[in-house]
Design a protein around this motif. Structure first.
Motif, PDB file in Angstrom:
ATOM      1  N   ALA A 186       0.853  -1.188   0.000  1.00 56.08           N
ATOM      2  CA  ALA A 186       0.000   0.000   0.000  1.00 56.08           C
ATOM      3  C   ALA A 186       0.893   1.244   0.000  1.00 56.08           C
ATOM      4  CB  ALA A 186      -0.909   0.003   1.224  1.00 56.08           C
ATOM      5  N   PRO A 187       0.548   2.263  -0.773  1.00 56.15           N
ATOM      6  CA  PRO A 187       1.411   3.447  -0.874  1.00 56.15           C
ATOM      7  C   PRO A 187       1.308   4.407   0.308  1.00 56.15           C
ATOM      8  CG  PRO A 187      -0.496   3.700  -2.292  1.00 56.15           C
ATOM      9  CD  PRO A 187      -0.577   2.307  -1.732  1.00 56.15           C
ATOM     10  N   PHE A 188       0.267   4.217   1.152  1.00 57.25           N
ATOM     11  CA  PHE A 188       0.079   5.123   2.280  1.00 57.25           C
ATOM     12  C   PHE A 188      -0.115   4.316   3.561  1.00 57.25           C
ATOM     13  CE2 PHE A 188      -1.201   7.436  -1.481  1.00 57.25           C
ATOM     14  CZ  PHE A 188      -0.488   8.621  -1.346  1.00 57.25           C
ATOM     15  N   LEU A 189       0.313   4.923   4.659  1.00 55.97           N
ATOM     16  CA  LEU A 189       0.343   4.223   5.936  1.00 55.97           C
ATOM     17  C   LEU A 189      -0.288   5.099   7.013  1.00 55.97           C
ATOM     18  CD1 LEU A 189       1.543   1.794   7.581  1.00 55.97           C
ATOM     19  CD2 LEU A 189       3.627   3.152   7.818  1.00 55.97           C
ATOM     20  N   ILE A 190      -1.189   4.491   7.784  1.00 57.70           N
ATOM     21  CA  ILE A 190      -1.746   5.153   8.960  1.00 57.70           C
ATOM     22  C   ILE A 190      -1.180   4.469  10.198  1.00 57.70           C
ATOM     23  CG2 ILE A 190      -3.818   5.579  10.324  1.00 57.70           C
ATOM     24  CD1 ILE A 190      -5.372   6.008   7.799  1.00 57.70           C
ATOM     25  N   ALA A 191      -0.489   5.241  11.023  1.00 59.34           N
ATOM     26  CA  ALA A 191       0.085   4.722  12.261  1.00 59.34           C
ATOM     27  C   ALA A 191      -0.617   5.413  13.428  1.00 59.34           C
ATOM     28  CB  ALA A 191       1.580   4.980  12.305  1.00 59.34           C
ATOM     29  N   ASP A 192      -1.474   4.682  14.126  1.00 61.03           N
ATOM     30  CA  ASP A 192      -2.288   5.242  15.204  1.00 61.03           C
ATOM     31  C   ASP A 192      -1.608   4.982  16.539  1.00 61.03           C
ATOM     32  OD1 ASP A 192      -4.239   6.204  16.853  1.00 61.03           O
ATOM     33  OD2 ASP A 192      -5.837   4.905  16.140  1.00 61.03           O
ATOM     34  N   GLU A 193      -0.958   5.992  17.088  1.00 65.76           N
ATOM     35  CA  GLU A 193      -0.236   5.889  18.367  1.00 65.76           C
ATOM     36  C   GLU A 193       0.645   4.632  18.382  1.00 65.76           C
ATOM     37  OE1 GLU A 193      -0.308   8.233  20.530  1.00 65.76           O
ATOM     38  OE2 GLU A 193      -2.248   9.242  20.520  1.00 65.76           O
ATOM     39  N   PRO A 194       1.582   4.505  17.421  1.00 66.15           N
ATOM     40  CA  PRO A 194       2.289   3.231  17.245  1.00 66.15           C
ATOM     41  C   PRO A 194       3.257   2.859  18.354  1.00 66.15           C
ATOM     42  CG  PRO A 194       3.262   4.914  15.850  1.00 66.15           C
ATOM     43  CD  PRO A 194       2.020   5.519  16.457  1.00 66.15           C
ATOM     44  N   THR A 195       3.603   3.799  19.250  1.00 63.78           N
ATOM     45  CA  THR A 195       4.583   3.475  20.292  1.00 63.78           C
ATOM     46  C   THR A 195       4.051   3.695  21.701  1.00 63.78           C
ATOM     47  OG1 THR A 195       5.508   5.727  20.192  1.00 63.78           O
ATOM     48  CG2 THR A 195       6.502   4.067  18.757  1.00 63.78           C
ATOM     49  N   THR A 196       2.745   3.864  21.851  1.00 64.94           N
ATOM     50  CA  THR A 196       2.167   4.203  23.153  1.00 64.94           C
ATOM     51  C   THR A 196       2.495   3.173  24.225  1.00 64.94           C
ATOM     52  OG1 THR A 196       0.352   5.454  22.178  1.00 64.94           O
ATOM     53  CG2 THR A 196      -0.002   4.592  24.383  1.00 64.94           C
ATOM     54  N   ASP A 197       2.465   1.887  23.887  1.00 67.47           N
ATOM     55  CA  ASP A 197       2.631   0.842  24.892  1.00 67.47           C
ATOM     56  C   ASP A 197       4.069   0.348  25.022  1.00 67.47           C
ATOM     57  OD1 ASP A 197      -0.060   0.899  25.510  1.00 67.47           O
ATOM     58  OD2 ASP A 197      -0.586  -0.599  24.008  1.00 67.47           O
ATOM     59  N   LEU A 198       5.018   1.101  24.446  1.00 69.52           N
ATOM     60  CA  LEU A 198       6.411   0.672  24.482  1.00 69.52           C
ATOM     61  C   LEU A 198       7.235   1.579  25.399  1.00 69.52           C
ATOM     62  CD1 LEU A 198       6.948   0.066  20.653  1.00 69.52           C
ATOM     63  CD2 LEU A 198       6.214  -1.584  22.382  1.00 69.52           C
ATOM     64  N   ASP A 199       8.330   1.025  25.943  1.00 69.61           N
ATOM     65  CA  ASP A 199       9.208   1.862  26.758  1.00 69.61           C
ATOM     66  C   ASP A 199       9.973   2.832  25.854  1.00 69.61           C
ATOM     67  OD1 ASP A 199      11.832   0.746  25.904  1.00 69.61           O
ATOM     68  OD2 ASP A 199      11.157  -1.060  26.923  1.00 69.61           O
ATOM     69  N   LEU A 200      10.641   3.809  26.468  1.00 62.56           N
ATOM     70  CA  LEU A 200      11.245   4.895  25.703  1.00 62.56           C
ATOM     71  C   LEU A 200      12.317   4.415  24.728  1.00 62.56           C
ATOM     72  CD1 LEU A 200      11.526   7.674  28.437  1.00 62.56           C
ATOM     73  CD2 LEU A 200       9.924   7.561  26.522  1.00 62.56           C
ATOM     74  N   VAL A 201      13.093   3.420  25.119  1.00 63.35           N
ATOM     75  CA  VAL A 201      14.140   2.908  24.231  1.00 63.35           C
ATOM     76  C   VAL A 201      13.516   2.268  22.997  1.00 63.35           C
ATOM     77  CG1 VAL A 201      16.022   1.258  24.005  1.00 63.35           C
ATOM     78  CG2 VAL A 201      15.790   2.588  26.106  1.00 63.35           C
ATOM     79  N   LEU A 202      12.484   1.454  23.221  1.00 59.78           N
ATOM     80  CA  LEU A 202      11.805   0.822  22.089  1.00 59.78           C
ATOM     81  C   LEU A 202      11.062   1.844  21.247  1.00 59.78           C
ATOM     82  CD1 LEU A 202      10.419  -2.548  23.510  1.00 59.78           C
ATOM     83  CD2 LEU A 202      12.117  -2.238  21.714  1.00 59.78           C
ATOM     84  N   GLN A 203      10.480   2.860  21.884  1.00 58.39           N
ATOM     85  CA  GLN A 203       9.826   3.915  21.122  1.00 58.39           C
ATOM     86  C   GLN A 203      10.784   4.521  20.116  1.00 58.39           C
ATOM     87  OE1 GLN A 203       7.583   6.986  23.152  1.00 58.39           O
ATOM     88  NE2 GLN A 203       7.021   5.591  24.805  1.00 58.39           N
ATOM     89  N   ARG A 204      11.970   4.876  20.578  1.00 58.52           N
ATOM     90  CA  ARG A 204      12.965   5.491  19.693  1.00 58.52           C
ATOM     91  C   ARG A 204      13.318   4.554  18.537  1.00 58.52           C
ATOM     92  NH1 ARG A 204      17.216   9.305  19.979  1.00 58.52           N
ATOM     93  NH2 ARG A 204      18.184   9.311  17.921  1.00 58.52           N
ATOM     94  N   ARG A 205      13.504   3.288  18.833  1.00 54.61           N
ATOM     95  CA  ARG A 205      13.874   2.330  17.779  1.00 54.61           C
ATOM     96  C   ARG A 205      12.763   2.188  16.742  1.00 54.61           C
ATOM     97  NH1 ARG A 205      16.392  -2.404  21.715  1.00 54.61           N
ATOM     98  NH2 ARG A 205      18.313  -1.294  22.267  1.00 54.61           N
ATOM     99  N   ILE A 206      11.522   2.088  17.218  1.00 55.79           N
ATOM    100  CA  ILE A 206      10.401   1.943  16.297  1.00 55.79           C
ATOM    101  C   ILE A 206      10.232   3.202  15.456  1.00 55.79           C
ATOM    102  CG2 ILE A 206       7.894   1.691  16.135  1.00 55.79           C
ATOM    103  CD1 ILE A 206       9.293  -0.918  16.789  1.00 55.79           C
ATOM    104  N   LEU A 207      10.328   4.367  16.076  1.00 59.22           N
ATOM    105  CA  LEU A 207      10.180   5.623  15.332  1.00 59.22           C
ATOM    106  C   LEU A 207      11.289   5.775  14.295  1.00 59.22           C
ATOM    107  CD1 LEU A 207       9.127   8.056  18.210  1.00 59.22           C
ATOM    108  CD2 LEU A 207       7.658   7.039  16.448  1.00 59.22           C
TER     109      LEU A 207
END
Length: 257
Positions: free
Chosen positions: A162-183
């Motif tokens: 798909a050419p477009f992506l919707i990411a709805d609060e994709p890192t809300t349930d992750l710790d800060l280190v994982l948030q950074r990696r995912i982002l």
């Protein structure tokens, strides 16, 4: 330049109360648009209306999608025009199916001839940061961490083509280190695959780190849109000013510590 326009999107509940009011947004390949607002402001309902996945008791009363100014049916965009990444990855996977089965289901649903063990698929798993992807195929969701499941969800989104992506609060349930990696991974994939992303969040730190443009939503209406740098430096709407003031107050508090 190619673009996807979401035009005049409105949602009401069963009592006729307007929950999303005449929202228009534009997504561009290789760019990230952040839709930001407080909880209950209408962010997720906007996404649900665009994807035709609104919850019971709500309905879309207006709105259209246009890809390069050509209208496309909203009823047929999920998984084709849009891929999605949800905020709680554990709710997105069947605990009785292996990673291999989830991959097979996604590939088959989108008409791909690739197999879960195909080099192209394993490369996508590796690209999103999943180590030893061949061994991962036989695992089940309960054997994987939240961060791994979030990466797998991103891989499945990429494999839909798909050419477009919707990411709805994709890192809300992750710790800060994982948030950074995912982002970081999402930013890389947006550029690598030239995806247009709608990033839904309430966190202005994520907005500052990720977004090229920002749309601020309040009580179902977009009250301000603009380039990220400009909006941070000179917010014009009181809602944006209030949200940014709260963000900077918290940032300064942490800095003082």
């Amino acid at each position: 330049m190619s673009h996807l326009a979401i035009r005049h999107l409105s949602v009401e509940n069963s009592q006729g109360l307007r929950l999303v009011d005449d929202i228009s947004l534009t997504l561009q390949p290789g760019k990230i648009l952040a839709l930001v607002g407080q909880s209950g402001s209408g962010k997720s309902l906007t996404c649900g209306a665009a994807l035709n996945t609104l919850p019971p008791g709500t309905r879309r009363v207006s709105g259209e999608l246009a890809y390069d100014d050509k209208l496309i049916p909203i009823d047929d965009v999920a998984g084709k025009t849009f891929a999605t990444i949800l905020q709680n990855p554990r709710t997105a996977f069947n605990p009785l199916l292996s990673v291999k089965a989830h991959l097979h289901e996604t590939l088959r649903a989108h008409g791909s001839r690739l197999k879960p063990h195909s080099p192209e698929v394993l490369q996508v798993l590796s690209d999103v940061g999943l180590n030893s992807p061949q061994q991962l195929l036989n695992r089940y969701p309960f054997q994987m961490s939240g961060g791994m499941l979030q990466r797998l969800m991103i891989a499945l989104a990429i494999l839909t083509n798909a050419p477009f992506l919707i990411a709805d609060e994709p890192t809300t349930d992750l710790d800060l280190v994982l948030q950074r990696r995912i982002l970081d991974q999402l930013k890389k994939l947006v550029k690598q695959h030239q995806l247009g992303m709608l990033l839904v969040t309430h966190d202005f730190s994520v907005v500052a780190y990720m977004a090229d443009r920002v749309a601020v939503i309040d009580q179902g209406k977009v009250v301000e849109q603009g380039e990220t740098d400009s909006l941070f430096r000179q917010p014009t709407h009181p809602v944006t000013q209030h949200l940014l003031a709260a963000h900077f107050a918290l940032f300064n508090f942490r800095s003082d510590k």
